[in-house]
Motif scaffolding. Structure first.
Motif, short mmCIF file in Angstrom:
data_model
loop_
_atom_site.label_atom_id
_atom_site.label_comp_id
_atom_site.label_asym_id
_atom_site.label_seq_id
_atom_site.Cartn_x
_atom_site.Cartn_y
_atom_site.Cartn_z
N HIS A 64 -50.80 21.51 17.30
CA HIS A 64 -51.92 22.70 17.54
C HIS A 64 -51.59 23.91 16.81
O HIS A 64 -50.42 24.39 16.71
N HIS B 195 -45.17 22.26 22.10
CA HIS B 195 -46.47 23.05 22.30
C HIS B 195 -46.33 24.24 23.12
O HIS B 195 -45.02 24.55 23.40
N ALA B 196 -47.37 24.81 23.36
CA ALA B 196 -47.29 26.21 24.30
C ALA B 196 -48.68 26.16 24.85
O ALA B 196 -49.63 25.17 24.63
N ARG C 82 -56.62 25.92 17.18
CA ARG C 82 -56.18 24.78 17.60
C ARG C 82 -56.34 23.48 16.93
O ARG C 82 -55.29 22.90 16.71
N GLU D 162 -50.39 27.41 18.21
CA GLU D 162 -49.28 27.62 19.16
C GLU D 162 -47.99 27.50 17.97
O GLU D 162 -47.40 26.77 17.87
ZN ZN Z 1 -50.37 22.07 22.23
#
Ligand code: ZN
Length: 281
Positions: free
Chosen positions: A20, A99-100, A59, A23
């Motif tokens: 993404h 990810h975050a 994203r 992130e």
């Molecule tokens: Zn993510």
């Protein structure tokens, strides 16, 4: 997509950031490992996935990359082509995909199964909890590659950036790609601690998604991973309380994280103690 390899031969492990584009913690961890280029005991791929989305600070551009695996080389959507290409490059590896979130400040691990590898990593990596996606893997990297996902903290935070590099080093050390001294050197270089292993790490399994009602005025009023009782208000939509019909553990629950759902309801299925049980002779 940027792909670098540490060590020679067929890659066995991979660290993936930037699935993404908004992130940055995982991207930073991969960039730092590329720059440090440490000696490895097993070949490792270092991947920055969606460079165009990172550049745009979004994203994704056309489709959520983590919903379109295994992808399609002939698709119009950038991310569908990228998913295919990424899955090909990662073939045969065990991937740590970083990810975050917009929902929880502490790092946790997400897997599509609970097996000995996940139990081992759950005990040894500096994470607060482990989430089993159950059947909720639609189009995710899990569909194509043996993947351990990490949610390293809140998107864009310094804490998430530190957690991402700490966890990437711990993953490579635990699985024998980095020697102890090399891992320690990297931590010193990046100014991170090994991170405390929890005495006991809870394991949650997603049971259902929690749909959003109302238009776009949403608020979540509970903490993720803390039990919501039946009858308890956990959110509001357009000022109207949203109440739990039965008790659940909220996971990835946030007001803005997803368009159609608040997040997920989970059950707690076990705890991983840091001391594995003695095997019976
Ligand atoms: Zn993510």
């Amino acid at each position: 997509m940027r792909v670098e390899q540490l060590g020679d031969g067929t890659p066995e492990l991979a660290i993936v950031g930037g699935i993404h584009g908004d992130e940055p913690s995982g991207v930073s961890a991969v960039e730092r490992l590329i720059e440090a280029s440490p000696p490895v005991e097993r070949p490792v791929l270092l991947v920055i996935a969606n460079e165009r989305a990172i550049e745009a600070g979004e994203r994704y551009l056309d489709a959520d990359l983590n919903r379109v695996f295994p992808g399609d080389p002939d698709a119009d959507a950038h991310e569908k082509r990228l998913a295919h290409e990424l899955a090909e490059r990662l073939q045969g590896t065990t991937a740590l995909s970083m990810h975050a979130t917009q929902s929880h400040p502490e790092p946790f691990m997400v897997s599509d199964r609970i097996d000995p590898l996940v139990e081992r990593l759950g005990r040894s990596l500096p994470v607060e909890s482990v989430v089993d996606t159950g059947e909720f893997i639609q189009g995710r990297l899990f569909r194509a590659i043996r993947t351990i996902e990490i949610e390293s903290g809140l998107q864009g935070s310094d804490a998430a950036e530190a957690a991402a590099i700490r966890i990437a080093i711990a993953f490579l050390e635990e699985l024998g790609a980095l020697s102890g001294p090399v891992a320690a050197d990297l931590r010193e270089r990046f100014g991170v601690e090994p991170g405390p292993a929890s005495a006991s790490v809870p394991v949650f399994r997603l049971t259902r998604s929690v749909p959003k009602s109302g238009t776009d005025d949403h608020l979540v009023s509970v903490n993720n991973f803390e039990l919501v009782d039946a009858g308890e208000r956990f959110a509001t939509a357009d000022g109207v309380p949203v109440v739990a019909e039965e008790e659940f553990y909220p996971v990835l629950l946030s007001a803005e994280g997803y368009d159609e759902i608040f997040g997920y309801a989970a059950e707690k299925i076990t705890e991983l103690s840091s001391e594995p049980p003695q095997s019976a002779e």
